[in-house]
Design a protein around this motif. Structure first.
Motif, PDB file in Angstrom:
ATOM      1  N   LEU A   1       0.601  -0.791   3.241  1.00 49.54           N
ATOM      2  CA  LEU A   1       0.405   0.655   3.220  1.00 49.54           C
ATOM      3  C   LEU A   1       1.554   1.283   3.983  1.00 49.54           C
ATOM      4  O   LEU A   1       1.752   1.006   5.166  1.00 49.54           O
TER       5      LEU A   1
ATOM      6  N   LYS B   1       0.395   2.745  -1.213  1.00 52.35           N
ATOM      7  CA  LYS B   1       0.401   1.296  -1.314  1.00 52.35           C
ATOM      8  C   LYS B   1       1.659   0.884  -2.063  1.00 52.35           C
ATOM      9  O   LYS B   1       1.908   1.352  -3.172  1.00 52.35           O
TER      10      LYS B   1
ATOM     11  N   VAL C   1       1.192   8.604   2.393  1.00 54.64           N
ATOM     12  CA  VAL C   1       0.508   7.330   2.570  1.00 54.64           C
ATOM     13  C   VAL C   1       0.355   6.709   1.193  1.00 54.64           C
ATOM     14  O   VAL C   1      -0.264   7.277   0.303  1.00 54.64           O
TER      15      VAL C   1
ATOM     16  N   LEU D   1      -7.458   2.841   0.055  1.00 56.78           N
ATOM     17  CA  LEU D   1      -7.687   4.009   0.909  1.00 56.78           C
ATOM     18  C   LEU D   1      -8.953   4.770   0.545  1.00 56.78           C
ATOM     19  O   LEU D   1      -9.213   5.823   1.117  1.00 56.78           O
TER      20      LEU D   1
ATOM     21  N   ILE E   1      -4.671   8.689   8.970  1.00 56.46           N
ATOM     22  CA  ILE E   1      -5.671   7.883   8.288  1.00 56.46           C
ATOM     23  C   ILE E   1      -6.802   7.637   9.279  1.00 56.46           C
ATOM     24  O   ILE E   1      -6.565   7.202  10.401  1.00 56.46           O
TER      25      ILE E   1
ATOM     26  N   PHE F   1      -8.819  -2.973   7.736  1.00 56.37           N
ATOM     27  CA  PHE F   1      -7.774  -2.148   7.148  1.00 56.37           C
ATOM     28  C   PHE F   1      -6.739  -3.043   6.497  1.00 56.37           C
ATOM     29  O   PHE F   1      -6.102  -3.839   7.157  1.00 56.37           O
TER      30      PHE F   1
ATOM     31  N   TRP G   1     -11.189   5.488   3.523  1.00 55.14           N
ATOM     32  CA  TRP G   1     -10.549   6.197   4.613  1.00 55.14           C
ATOM     33  C   TRP G   1     -10.366   7.665   4.288  1.00 55.14           C
ATOM     34  O   TRP G   1     -10.235   8.046   3.141  1.00 55.14           O
TER      35      TRP G   1
ATOM     36  N   VAL H   1      -7.712  10.346   4.374  1.00 60.53           N
ATOM     37  CA  VAL H   1      -6.255  10.413   4.443  1.00 60.53           C
ATOM     38  C   VAL H   1      -5.840  11.878   4.473  1.00 60.53           C
ATOM     39  O   VAL H   1      -6.235  12.658   3.615  1.00 60.53           O
TER      40      VAL H   1
ATOM     41  N   CYS I   1       3.369   4.558   5.532  1.00 66.13           N
ATOM     42  CA  CYS I   1       3.095   5.911   6.026  1.00 66.13           C
ATOM     43  C   CYS I   1       4.425   6.600   6.268  1.00 66.13           C
ATOM     44  O   CYS I   1       5.108   6.316   7.248  1.00 66.13           O
TER      45      CYS I   1
END
Length: 117
Positions: free
Chosen positions: A47, A36, A34, A24, A56, A16, A27, A29, A49
């Motif tokens: 990342l 970057k 969420v 992502l 995630i 991760f 993943w 989500v 959140c």
């Protein structure tokens, strides 16, 4: 994506991270918030959140295994002092014994039960 066919004999496997154009993609989500972003304090992308209960998970299909066989899991998390935080991790061993590890700023002392490590 799973790590069943990835070489795991080295010192570590990056599972991760915020590298790449869309980290992502692998993943699932859920929830908004969420993203970057560039963080000056770590001099790189992270990342973030934010929002109401972002979630995630990897792999996207919850019936599949991630396939990691490394003996250690290292987490690097930067927390804000003024906000509450919780992080839930589900792991299982080769015998399919499942464990749930929960980290939260609301806990004062570590606790372990048969259902929670």
């Amino acid at each position: 994506m799973t790590f069943d066919n990835v070489f795991q004999g080295g010192a570590s496997v990056d599972v991760f991270g915020a590298s790449g154009s869309n980290p992502l993609d692998k993943w699932k989500v859920s929830g908004a918030g969420v993203q970057k972003v560039y963080d000056k304090s770590v001099r790189g992308y992270v990342l973030r959140c934010d929002g109401d209960r972002p979630s995630i998970r990897m792999p996207k299909d919850e019936r599949r295994s991630l396939g990691l066989v490394q003996p250690f899991l290292v987490l690097q998390v930067l927390l804000s002092d003024d906000r509450s935080f919780s992080f839930e991790l589900h792991v299982s061993d080769k015998g399919k014994t499942r464990r749930r590890i929960l980290f939260s700023t609301s806990f004062r002392e570590p606790a372990s039960t048969p259902l929670h490590t």
